[in-house]
Motif scaffolding. Structure first.
Motif, short mmCIF file in Angstrom:
data_model
loop_
_atom_site.label_atom_id
_atom_site.label_comp_id
_atom_site.label_asym_id
_atom_site.label_seq_id
_atom_site.Cartn_x
_atom_site.Cartn_y
_atom_site.Cartn_z
N LYS A 148 0.12 3.30 -3.53
CA LYS A 148 0.84 2.18 -3.25
C LYS A 148 1.20 2.32 -1.88
O LYS A 148 1.15 1.07 -1.12
CB LYS A 148 2.22 2.43 -4.04
CG LYS A 148 2.14 2.12 -5.45
CD LYS A 148 3.66 2.41 -5.94
CE LYS A 148 3.55 2.33 -7.45
NZ LYS A 148 4.82 2.62 -8.13
N MET A 149 1.39 3.26 -1.09
CA MET A 149 1.18 3.49 0.37
C MET A 149 0.12 2.95 0.94
O MET A 149 0.35 2.17 2.09
CB MET A 149 1.56 4.83 0.83
CG MET A 149 3.05 5.53 0.49
SD MET A 149 3.20 7.12 0.85
CE MET A 149 3.02 6.78 2.57
N ASP A 205 -2.05 0.66 -0.28
CA ASP A 205 -2.05 -0.68 -0.53
C ASP A 205 -0.89 -1.47 0.39
O ASP A 205 -1.42 -2.56 1.14
CB ASP A 205 -1.51 -1.13 -1.87
CG ASP A 205 -2.53 -0.75 -3.06
OD1 ASP A 205 -3.56 -0.82 -2.75
OD2 ASP A 205 -1.97 -0.70 -4.36
N GLU A 206 0.23 -0.78 0.81
CA GLU A 206 1.03 -1.38 1.88
C GLU A 206 0.28 -1.26 3.23
O GLU A 206 0.77 -2.50 4.00
CB GLU A 206 2.28 -0.68 1.98
CG GLU A 206 3.61 -0.90 2.72
CD GLU A 206 3.85 -2.56 2.74
OE1 GLU A 206 4.32 -3.08 3.57
OE2 GLU A 206 3.56 -3.15 1.55
N LEU A 207 -0.42 -0.20 3.61
CA LEU A 207 -0.67 -0.34 4.88
C LEU A 207 -2.04 -1.21 5.06
O LEU A 207 -2.22 -1.82 5.99
CB LEU A 207 -1.65 1.20 5.00
CG LEU A 207 -2.10 1.50 6.35
CD1 LEU A 207 -0.67 1.74 7.35
CD2 LEU A 207 -2.62 3.01 6.42
N ARG A 242 -2.01 -4.17 3.42
CA ARG A 242 -1.38 -5.39 3.43
C ARG A 242 -0.97 -5.78 4.96
O ARG A 242 -1.17 -6.80 5.73
CB ARG A 242 -0.05 -5.52 2.73
CG ARG A 242 0.59 -6.69 2.63
CD ARG A 242 1.91 -6.71 1.91
NE ARG A 242 2.92 -5.97 2.75
CZ ARG A 242 3.46 -6.38 3.95
NH1 ARG A 242 3.37 -7.42 4.42
NH2 ARG A 242 4.37 -5.49 4.48
N GLN A 243 -0.37 -4.49 5.67
CA GLN A 243 0.02 -4.78 7.06
C GLN A 243 -0.97 -4.95 8.03
O GLN A 243 -1.23 -5.73 8.83
CB GLN A 243 0.73 -3.35 7.48
CG GLN A 243 2.09 -3.43 6.85
CD GLN A 243 2.70 -1.83 7.16
OE1 GLN A 243 2.25 -1.19 8.10
NE2 GLN A 243 3.89 -1.52 6.47
#
Length: 593
Positions: free
Chosen positions: A495-496, A498-500, A502-503
């Motif tokens: 999940k982390m 994926d967030e990276l 996205r950013q």
């Protein structure tokens, strides 16, 4: 029903009113005396190693958030002074509890805040707690003054130019008492005298620093001198002789000067105590009126007249120096991230205001601070055009976070590698569960068998088998729990990532519209550093993943770099020797046209 227990102890001692003992006694009290507590939700907040002089305690602040925003019925503590020793803070807390209709219980004093006499006794106890705190502080202060009068060295970092010498004294009954005093170390003190002489000559901290750097002088720890190090030396009373000028100077500042005028001999050095105050183990400068100045057992090296002159010069230059060194540059992006090949940082320097870029931005250059401080004698690296370098680095970084190229495909591949053994783990879990259930059934059969025996050797043998199976079953359960936790952690890591992704995917789109400050924040989250060697700028990246995945990330990076250099060929890839760093990857080297 909601009950909160609060406990605090200033210092861990392993005995007495420890936070664990406080909590245990509070729980026993709740069970015995608070009606309906058997079904209550009890929350515990504990601060160990925090003073009661104020409410700057993490768990206390967290507790107050809960009290103000959630339904709480009781606040229970061992003693009132566990909440604090400051009367104003206690009165404010009690007012908050009363407004929120929360009952307060102190199990030691047995307060009942529902009655007027209980409230009065509570506030009276607060007065006593504050008085006790003030008396403790006063006793500590008195003891410090008594020690100061002896001129002893009480420990800490020994000032440059001195060593700490131990002395022993017979205290009676065959026991010896030891204490320390300072003694001059001539080799270091020669350098200290040079620092004072140079400052009195050039009246500039930068001038002293430049001289030390050119001469290759280092601190006791082998580090290069810095402005702050030099200022600490120049302001330390330990170098000032105990004469009339030094005495009057510190009296005028409002310090507690523990010297009689007839004791001034113009030879001994001064000693300073209580110059810092401790706040959660971090030293902070104390107020001048809290300083204690006394005569030491060592020799001073500077007359009071010259020492006072140094202090006056430092005060005069203070405002000028701060404004001069402040970076007045609204366009530089790499400040704090760009370094010279010599290892020192580079800072932006504006060109004249009438020199602008095609976009109307003010032009500037990055120059090596070491080169600047030594007037080019210790480093001759050419300055680099700042606007051009910022643009070139941003161009490479934006390619690095490109949605279809760069690091984003690498991160997605990393996530697959992290999660690709989930099927294997599922198979292992199933095998372990079956094996565990099998052993559990064997234990049940053996238990039934041993209950039908009359004891003796057979029963003892069966019990031994049961113990062995039980041990094996515990090992299986431990492995199951380990797999479960690992799987949960890996999903969280996924999940982390994926967030990276996205950013990073958003930044190519929004980066041009960001302010200079936001652009700097983004670049500092990715850049380890940029190293300028006079011809090329070498870009180094921070690892974007947790350290437990860095070995795998590095393997994928090698594969990724081959793809990168095929799609974005570079003509120059020389790396300066001083630019190598651990835990970061070299992205590329760029030559400015």
């Amino acid at each position: 029903m909601r009950i909160i227990i609060y406990s605090r102890k200033s210092k861990w001692t392993g005995k007495g009113e420890s936070v664990e003992n406080q909590i245990t006694m509070c729980k026993e009290y709740i069970e015995r005396f608070i009606e309906g507590s058997e079904d209550a939700e009890i929350s515990v907040y504990e601060d160990e190693g925090f003073s009661g002089k104020n409410t700057n305690r993490p768990q206390f602040r967290e507790m107050m958030k809960v009290i103000k925003h959630e339904k709480v019925d009781y606040l229970v503590c061992y003693k009132l002074d566990r909440l604090g020793r400051n009367l104003v803070d206690l009165a404010s807390l009690m007012e908050t509890l009363e407004k929120l209709n929360i009952s307060f219980v102190s199990i030691k004093e047995k307060f009942d805040t529902s009655t007027p006499i209980g409230k009065a006794m509570l506030l009276f106890s607060g007065v006593l707690a504050q008085m006790e705190r003030e008396q403790i502080a006063e006793r500590v202060r008195d003891n410090m003054i008594m020690l100061a009068r002896t001129g002893r060295w009480l420990g800490g970092n020994t000032p440059l130019g001195f060593i700490s010498v131990k002395q022993e004294k017979d205290s009676g009954k065959g026991k010896k008492k030891s204490f320390f005093h300072l003694q001059i170390q001539e080799e270091e003190m020669y350098m200290v005298r040079g620092i004072f002489d140079k400052f009195l000559e050039c009246q500039s901290l930068n001038g002293v620093l430049s001289q030390l750097l050119v001469e290759g002088k280092k601190t006791r720890n082998g580090n290069e001198f810095a402005i702050t190090t030099i200022r600490d030396i120049l302001t330390n009373p330990v170098y000032c002789r105990a004469d009339q000028e030094g005495y009057q100077y510190y009296c005028g500042l409002g310090c507690q000067v523990c010297i009689e005028e007839e004791e001034l001999d113009g030879i001994s050095g001064l000693m300073s105590y209580a110059k810092t105050s401790s706040s959660r183990y971090k030293s902070r400068p104390a107020k001048l009126e809290e300083w204690i100045i006394s005569k030491g057992k060592h020799k001073g090296i500077l007359s009071g007249r010259d020492f006072v002159k140094v202090q006056q010069l430092l005060e005069r230059n203070k405002v000028k120096g701060e404004t001069f060194r402040r970076i007045q540059n609204p366009v530089s992006l790499l400040s704090g991230m760009i370094f010279c090949k010599c290892g020192h940082s580079m800072r932006p320097k504006n060109y004249p205001a009438n020199r602008l870029t095609e976009r109307g931005e003010r032009t500037f250059a990055y120059l090596c601070t070491y080169k600047d401080q030594t007037n080019g004698r210790m480093c001759d690296t050419a300055n680099v055009h700042g606007n051009t370098l910022d643009e070139a680095v941003c161009r490479e970084i934006l390619k690095y976070v490109s949605p279809d190229e760069g690091v984003i495909p690498l991160l997605r591949e990393l996530k697959k590698e992290i999660l690709n053994n989930e099927d294997y783990k599922m198979d292992e879990r199933e095998i372990l569960i079956k094996e565990r259930d099998k052993k559990q059934k064997q234990i049940q059969n053996l238990v039934a068998l041993v209950s039908n025996t009359d004891g003796g050797t057979a029963a003892a043998y069966i019990v031994t088998q049961i113990d062995g199976l039980d041990q094996e079953m515990r090992q299986l359960e431990s492995r199951l729990e380990e797999l479960q936790n690992k799987s949960a952690n890996e999903k969280e890591d996924g999940k982390m990532i994926d967030e990276l992704v996205r950013q990073y995917s958003d930044f190519n789109r929004i980066f041009p519209e960001l302010s200079i400050i936001k652009k700097r924040e983004f670049l500092s989250s990715i850049l380890e550093k940029v190293v300028w060697d006079g011809e090329l700028a070498h870009i180094y990246l921070k690892s974007p993943v947790h350290k437990k995945h860095r070995a795998l990330y590095s393997l994928l990076w090698g594969k990724y770099k081959q793809q990168w250099e095929t799609k974005f060929p570079q003509s120059y890839h020389r790396i300066a020797a001083s630019a190598r760093a651990d835990n970061c990857h070299k992205l590329t080297s760029v030559q400015l046209k």
